[in-house]
Write an enzyme that holds these catalytic residues in place. Sequence first.
Site, PDB file in Angstrom:
ATOM      1  N   HIS A  63       0.827  -1.207   0.000  1.00  0.00           N
ATOM      2  CA  HIS A  63       0.000   0.000   0.000  1.00  0.00           C
ATOM      3  C   HIS A  63       0.863   1.260   0.000  1.00  0.00           C
ATOM      4  O   HIS A  63       1.935   1.300   0.613  1.00  0.00           O
ATOM      5  CB  HIS A  63      -0.954  -0.003   1.195  1.00  0.00           C
ATOM      6  CG  HIS A  63      -2.078  -0.968   1.032  1.00  0.00           C
ATOM      7  ND1 HIS A  63      -2.902  -1.350   2.074  1.00  0.00           N
ATOM      8  CD2 HIS A  63      -2.534  -1.654  -0.059  1.00  0.00           C
ATOM      9  CE1 HIS A  63      -3.808  -2.211   1.633  1.00  0.00           C
ATOM     10  NE2 HIS A  63      -3.599  -2.414   0.350  1.00  0.00           N
ATOM     11  N   ASP A  65       0.900   4.132   1.426  1.00  0.00           N
ATOM     12  CA  ASP A  65       1.356   4.813   2.641  1.00  0.00           C
ATOM     13  C   ASP A  65       2.559   4.113   3.280  1.00  0.00           C
ATOM     14  O   ASP A  65       3.127   4.619   4.252  1.00  0.00           O
ATOM     15  CB  ASP A  65       0.210   4.959   3.650  1.00  0.00           C
ATOM     16  CG  ASP A  65      -0.453   3.648   4.026  1.00  0.00           C
ATOM     17  OD1 ASP A  65      -0.508   2.742   3.174  1.00  0.00           O
ATOM     18  OD2 ASP A  65      -0.933   3.531   5.175  1.00  0.00           O
ATOM     19  N   ASP A 219      -0.973  -3.217  10.139  1.00  0.00           N
ATOM     20  CA  ASP A 219      -1.929  -3.523   9.071  1.00  0.00           C
ATOM     21  C   ASP A 219      -2.360  -4.986   9.079  1.00  0.00           C
ATOM     22  O   ASP A 219      -2.127  -5.731   8.132  1.00  0.00           O
ATOM     23  CB  ASP A 219      -1.338  -3.133   7.719  1.00  0.00           C
ATOM     24  CG  ASP A 219      -1.212  -1.627   7.566  1.00  0.00           C
ATOM     25  OD1 ASP A 219      -1.936  -1.051   6.749  1.00  0.00           O
ATOM     26  OD2 ASP A 219      -0.397  -1.037   8.294  1.00  0.00           O
TER      27      ASP A 219
END
Length: 315
Positions: A63, A65, A219
């Site tokens: 991802h 970020d 995450d």
Amino acid sequence: MIDLCILGTTGGMPMVNKYLSATLININGRKILIDCGEGTQVAMREIGWGFKSIDLICITHSHGDHTIGLPGLLSTMGNSGRTEKVIIVGPKGIKEIVNGLNIINPYLPYELEVVELENNDLKFIIDKNNMFLCEDNDKCNLILSSLEVEHSAKCLSYSFYIKRRPRFSVEKASKNNVPKLLWSKLQNQEIVNYDNKIYTPDLVLDNARKGIKISYVTDTRPISTLPQFIKYSDLFICEGTYGSDEDIDKAIKNKHMTFRESATLAKKGECNELILTHFSAALSAPENFLNNAKEIFHNSIVAHDGLIKTLKFID
């Protein structure tokens, strides 16, 4: 002694006063970076630890970020005089991602090695100049373990075990009639053939001493394999995307955790300390929810950008 800096604490998107989640580990001057979102190198510049000595970059998942800052950082490392190989590790698919991001860096002055991991370990030798992959468990002084976790993209948690060299024992060396001219090599854990005799490090070294374990989990949902993976961590850095218990449905839907869930992992894993990070952009004051973690695991703290922690070996 190991220094660690939480460079950024927010997830999803960079904020005016918070950088994206990333962490830098400094082991005797050699550095490991975990994740590299937009603005990570600005956060690094603020603490002044430099760029040239980053040997290993661990990406948790694809991802943006956690990855978009990579090309800029790699370029800055080259401009800082880096010429030694840099190793990037991550989940399956990370090679394609790094190659894509790095199209704008066709002429880096150092070799880039990308390693895809799937629940396996890597061993490293850390010396004063670099960090090298190593197959010999006796010679390595860093073991990197990975565990695939539950997120919307392939995602890894990491555990770093920094080994400590056994003490040299003059008494043991003398008792075993080891020539003094061999002491230095044996202390460096080399096997020496001298005067038709093999000398091994155990002839001069005491038993192994306890190292330092740092675990990094972000995450993911709190899956059943995590407590054993983080077991006995001296420092457990874990996502706390949601502070409030009322956000549990959001956590489940988005495959993240609440503070209470992170603290429960720390308790089950018998960790020494928990640092919460990777906060939702909507969580403007995560410290207001710290008690949700402390009720489960007392030695919990909420990270802030630029938080520096020093870990010392214990005899």
